[in-house]
Design a protein around this motif. Structure first.
Motif, PDB file in Angstrom:
ATOM      1  N   LYS A  10      21.382  -8.886 -80.933  1.00 49.90           N
ATOM      2  CA  LYS A  10      22.698  -8.968 -80.305  1.00 49.90           C
ATOM      3  C   LYS A  10      23.803  -9.039 -81.356  1.00 49.90           C
ATOM      4  O   LYS A  10      24.855  -8.425 -81.205  1.00 49.90           O
ATOM      5  CB  LYS A  10      22.751 -10.186 -79.381  1.00 49.90           C
ATOM      6  N   VAL A  11      23.534  -9.794 -82.434  1.00 47.31           N
ATOM      7  CA  VAL A  11      24.519  -9.886 -83.515  1.00 47.31           C
ATOM      8  C   VAL A  11      24.725  -8.521 -84.160  1.00 47.31           C
ATOM      9  O   VAL A  11      25.863  -8.129 -84.453  1.00 47.31           O
ATOM     10  CB  VAL A  11      24.061 -10.919 -84.569  1.00 47.31           C
ATOM     11  N   TYR A  12      23.647  -7.794 -84.384  1.00 45.12           N
ATOM     12  CA  TYR A  12      23.777  -6.468 -84.998  1.00 45.12           C
ATOM     13  C   TYR A  12      24.587  -5.529 -84.104  1.00 45.12           C
ATOM     14  O   TYR A  12      25.407  -4.735 -84.599  1.00 45.12           O
ATOM     15  CB  TYR A  12      22.393  -5.882 -85.273  1.00 45.12           C
ATOM     16  N   LEU A  13      24.372  -5.610 -82.805  1.00 45.06           N
ATOM     17  CA  LEU A  13      25.164  -4.791 -81.883  1.00 45.06           C
ATOM     18  C   LEU A  13      26.645  -5.146 -81.972  1.00 45.06           C
ATOM     19  O   LEU A  13      27.513  -4.265 -81.939  1.00 45.06           O
ATOM     20  CB  LEU A  13      24.663  -4.989 -80.447  1.00 45.06           C
ATOM     21  N   MET A  14      26.949  -6.449 -82.071  1.00 46.71           N
ATOM     22  CA  MET A  14      28.346  -6.855 -82.214  1.00 46.71           C
ATOM     23  C   MET A  14      28.935  -6.360 -83.529  1.00 46.71           C
ATOM     24  O   MET A  14      30.103  -5.963 -83.589  1.00 46.71           O
ATOM     25  CB  MET A  14      28.459  -8.376 -82.101  1.00 46.71           C
ATOM     26  N   LEU A  15      28.139  -6.351 -84.595  1.00 42.60           N
ATOM     27  CA  LEU A  15      28.622  -5.819 -85.870  1.00 42.60           C
ATOM     28  C   LEU A  15      28.900  -4.324 -85.769  1.00 42.60           C
ATOM     29  O   LEU A  15      29.836  -3.814 -86.399  1.00 42.60           O
ATOM     30  CB  LEU A  15      27.603  -6.088 -86.970  1.00 42.60           C
ATOM     31  N   LEU A  16      28.113  -3.611 -84.981  1.00 42.84           N
ATOM     32  CA  LEU A  16      28.382  -2.191 -84.763  1.00 42.84           C
ATOM     33  C   LEU A  16      29.740  -1.998 -84.086  1.00 42.84           C
ATOM     34  O   LEU A  16      30.472  -1.046 -84.402  1.00 42.84           O
ATOM     35  CB  LEU A  16      27.274  -1.567 -83.908  1.00 42.84           C
ATOM     36  N   GLU A  17      30.076  -2.900 -83.158  1.00 46.47           N
ATOM     37  CA  GLU A  17      31.395  -2.833 -82.519  1.00 46.47           C
ATOM     38  C   GLU A  17      32.502  -3.100 -83.536  1.00 46.47           C
ATOM     39  O   GLU A  17      33.557  -2.461 -83.501  1.00 46.47           O
ATOM     40  CB  GLU A  17      31.467  -3.846 -81.370  1.00 46.47           C
ATOM     41  N   GLN A  18      32.260  -4.045 -84.443  1.00 48.48           N
ATOM     42  CA  GLN A  18      33.250  -4.337 -85.480  1.00 48.48           C
ATOM     43  C   GLN A  18      33.464  -3.124 -86.384  1.00 48.48           C
ATOM     44  O   GLN A  18      34.602  -2.798 -86.741  1.00 48.48           O
ATOM     45  CB  GLN A  18      32.796  -5.535 -86.328  1.00 48.48           C
ATOM     46  N   VAL A  19      32.383  -2.468 -86.764  1.00 46.72           N
ATOM     47  CA  VAL A  19      32.492  -1.293 -87.627  1.00 46.72           C
ATOM     48  C   VAL A  19      33.195  -0.152 -86.892  1.00 46.72           C
ATOM     49  O   VAL A  19      33.973   0.602 -87.498  1.00 46.72           O
ATOM     50  CB  VAL A  19      31.095  -0.861 -88.113  1.00 46.72           C
ATOM     51  N   ALA A  20      32.944  -0.025 -85.590  1.00 43.37           N
ATOM     52  CA  ALA A  20      33.630   1.008 -84.806  1.00 43.37           C
ATOM     53  C   ALA A  20      35.136   0.780 -84.816  1.00 43.37           C
ATOM     54  O   ALA A  20      35.931   1.726 -84.938  1.00 43.37           O
ATOM     55  CB  ALA A  20      33.099   1.016 -83.370  1.00 43.37           C
ATOM     56  N   PHE A  21      35.552  -0.487 -84.705  1.00 42.26           N
ATOM     57  CA  PHE A  21      36.981  -0.800 -84.775  1.00 42.26           C
ATOM     58  C   PHE A  21      37.538  -0.489 -86.158  1.00 42.26           C
ATOM     59  O   PHE A  21      38.633   0.073 -86.302  1.00 42.26           O
ATOM     60  CB  PHE A  21      37.225  -2.274 -84.434  1.00 42.26           C
ATOM     61  N   ILE A  22      36.794  -0.856 -87.202  1.00 37.95           N
ATOM     62  CA  ILE A  22      37.238  -0.594 -88.577  1.00 37.95           C
ATOM     63  C   ILE A  22      37.410   0.908 -88.794  1.00 37.95           C
ATOM     64  O   ILE A  22      38.403   1.358 -89.386  1.00 37.95           O
ATOM     65  CB  ILE A  22      36.241  -1.183 -89.587  1.00 37.95           C
ATOM     66  N   ASN A  23      36.456   1.704 -88.322  1.00 40.75           N
ATOM     67  CA  ASN A  23      36.551   3.153 -88.489  1.00 40.75           C
ATOM     68  C   ASN A  23      37.737   3.726 -87.730  1.00 40.75           C
ATOM     69  O   ASN A  23      38.377   4.679 -88.187  1.00 40.75           O
ATOM     70  CB  ASN A  23      35.262   3.815 -88.022  1.00 40.75           C
ATOM     71  N   THR A  24      38.038   3.150 -86.566  1.00 41.02           N
ATOM     72  CA  THR A  24      39.194   3.609 -85.805  1.00 41.02           C
ATOM     73  C   THR A  24      40.488   3.211 -86.488  1.00 41.02           C
ATOM     74  O   THR A  24      41.442   3.994 -86.563  1.00 41.02           O
ATOM     75  CB  THR A  24      39.156   3.022 -84.382  1.00 41.02           C
ATOM     76  N   MET A  25      40.537   1.986 -86.995  1.00 40.23           N
ATOM     77  CA  MET A  25      41.735   1.459 -87.644  1.00 40.23           C
ATOM     78  C   MET A  25      42.023   2.163 -88.960  1.00 40.23           C
ATOM     79  O   MET A  25      43.169   2.457 -89.296  1.00 40.23           O
ATOM     80  CB  MET A  25      41.550  -0.047 -87.894  1.00 40.23           C
ATOM     81  N   PHE A  26      40.974   2.455 -89.736  1.00 40.42           N
ATOM     82  CA  PHE A  26      41.168   2.960 -91.095  1.00 40.42           C
ATOM     83  C   PHE A  26      40.743   4.416 -91.284  1.00 40.42           C
ATOM     84  O   PHE A  26      41.003   4.969 -92.356  1.00 40.42           O
ATOM     85  CB  PHE A  26      40.373   2.095 -92.086  1.00 40.42           C
ATOM     86  N   GLY A  27      40.090   5.019 -90.300  1.00 39.63           N
ATOM     87  CA  GLY A  27      39.525   6.355 -90.502  1.00 39.63           C
ATOM     88  C   GLY A  27      40.532   7.383 -90.982  1.00 39.63           C
ATOM     89  O   GLY A  27      40.383   7.979 -92.059  1.00 39.63           O
ATOM     90  N   VAL A  28      41.570   7.612 -90.206  1.00 41.74           N
ATOM     91  CA  VAL A  28      42.600   8.594 -90.579  1.00 41.74           C
ATOM     92  C   VAL A  28      43.328   8.151 -91.836  1.00 41.74           C
ATOM     93  O   VAL A  28      43.612   8.958 -92.733  1.00 41.74           O
ATOM     94  CB  VAL A  28      43.589   8.799 -89.418  1.00 41.74           C
ATOM     95  N   ARG A  29      43.619   6.851 -91.924  1.00 47.06           N
ATOM     96  CA  ARG A  29      44.371   6.344 -93.076  1.00 47.06           C
ATOM     97  C   ARG A  29      43.610   6.543 -94.382  1.00 47.06           C
ATOM     98  O   ARG A  29      44.182   6.961 -95.395  1.00 47.06           O
ATOM     99  CB  ARG A  29      44.683   4.862 -92.878  1.00 47.06           C
TER     100      ARG A  29
END
Length: 416
Positions: A261-280
């Motif tokens: 469950k923790v790993y799944l939550m970390l995947l959500e965190q990485v998805a947010f990071i990629n959205t926040m910083f991907g284009v930048r």
């Protein structure tokens, strides 16, 4: 439930405080939108601050560009002139996009992002915020010193070569470089948090491994030797979970299930990071690439005498441009290195689980849960990407190196 909420709130405050040093510098350029302790900043204040920052920097940017067109560009090599003009326009456009993404994803969504970290840390039961703060502070100090040294040396070299007025008009590029460095440090700070939590999962899995009996006839050659990963001796902390000796299989299985469950939550965190910083980060790396090509061009032309200066100061402008080139290289190397450290933790997790399933004698329930975690990690590895276009890894560095070397060869062949 109230104690649980208090613990999560305290974790969120500690997580936010680990970014505090970096936030001071990000606030100077309006690139940080999170309020103190995870509170949501006023929408109109964020918009006003972004517009004010864009107006001030844009006015300086286009005034200096006008000055260069009117008084400077006719004195310098055409390739240097065009790459400098393109870089100035590109950097301002990139900074505007940075502000948009900070506004779009840096308010309500970032609060939920930090709250999820609080839940993860509650599950893992670990505290490493001061270590993260020190690590980030060290990285910030290193790159601020490098940026300051390269900027001062470059300004001094050109001031001695052509006077101080023209280098002053070019000095806005130093601040754009600082903005790009801060953006990469911001992503690196988030990568630190992902890496530490993956390390914690790895520690917990290794502790489970040590508590399970070996399979019949097997010898545990790696027991108590930290063989599962070589950097265990450098850990910020060692996690030792306490189990009820009479219920070891049940408790271990329960904890392995919670790690999924923790790993799944970390995947959500990485998805947010990629959205926040991907284009930048994509635009950032393209800007660094233009910078590296530009600095290579300037250094080559100054060192071979193709670009003349007002005063005879030898090769100092060329050497200072080389120093700025190395600054860009160091920033990109650091960013990719932090991302590769995260990917390495994914491999460590698979390594521990493989040893657990093959060398040990886990219960059926534990084997099922460990296999489920292994399949999850293998099918959905954590990766930092730029809008699914490129992944931040060593292959990216090889591609950038190839482009810079190719352009350098073209420069050397085209110089009269």
């Amino acid at each position: 439930m109230q104690i649980h909420d208090v613990t999560i709130t305290k974790n969120v405050q500690n997580i936010f405080s680990s970014f505090s040093t970096l936030n001071i510098f990000l606030n100077v350029f309006a690139l940080h939108s999170n309020g103190e302790s995870g509170t949501i900043p006023n929408k109109y204040y964020v918009i006003f601050r972004s517009v004010a920052a864009t107006t001030i920097l844009g006015s300086i940017n286009f005034y200096t560009l006008y000055f260069k067109v009117s008084n400077v560009y006719d004195q310098i090599n055409a390739s240097i002139k065009y790459t400098d003009a393109v870089q100035m326009v590109y950097d301002f456009w990139q900074y505007t996009i940075d502000l948009y993404f900070v506004y779009q994803y840096g308010r309500e969504m970032s609060v939920e992002y930090f709250k999820l970290y609080g839940n993860i840390d509650k599950t893992l039961g670990v505290h490493y915020y001061s270590a993260l703060r020190r690590k980030l502070l060290k990285l910030i100090s290193i790159f601020l010193c490098i940026w300051l040294l390269s900027s001062i040396c470059d300004f001094a070299a050109w001031a001695l070569s052509i006077g101080w007025i023209i280098p002053t008009m070019f000095s806005v590029a130093y601040f754009y470089l600082l903005i790009k460095i801060l953006t990469t440090l911001d992503l690196s700070a988030h990568a630190f948090h992902i890496e530490c939590r993956l390390r914690s999962i790895c520690d917990l899995l290794q502790d489970c491994y040590r508590r399970v009996d070996c399979s019949s006839g097997a010898v545990d050659y790696i027991h108590n030797k930290d063989w599962l990963y070589s950097d265990a001796c450098t850990r910020v902390l060692k996690l030792q979970m306490q189990y009820d000796p009479n219920k070891i299989p049940y408790n271990i299985s329960r904890d392995v299930k919670s790690l999924s469950k923790v790993y799944l939550m970390l995947l959500e965190q990485v998805a947010f990071i990629n959205t926040m910083f991907g284009v930048r980060i994509l635009l950032n790396i393209l800007s660094f690439l233009i910078d590296m090509i530009r600095f290579t061009n300037i250094a080559v032309r100054v060192l071979i005498g193709s670009q003349h200066t007002t005063y005879d100061t030898g090769y100092w402008p060329g050497l200072s441009s080389t120093l700025r080139l190395l600054t860009c290289v160091a920033v990109l190397l650091s960013l990719v290195c932090q991302c590769e450290n995260v990917y390495r933790q994914n491999d460590n997790l698979l390594n521990v689980i493989d040893h657990l399933l093959i060398n040990k004698k886990p219960s059926d329930l534990l084997r099922h849960d460990a296999t489920q975690l292994r399949d999850l990690i293998k099918s959905r590895p954590i990766r930092f990407n730029m809008v699914n276009f490129l992944t931040l890894n060593n292959s990216l560095l090889l591609s950038l190196t190839s482009v810079v070397v190719t352009y350098t060869i073209i420069i050397l062949q085209s110089v009269n």
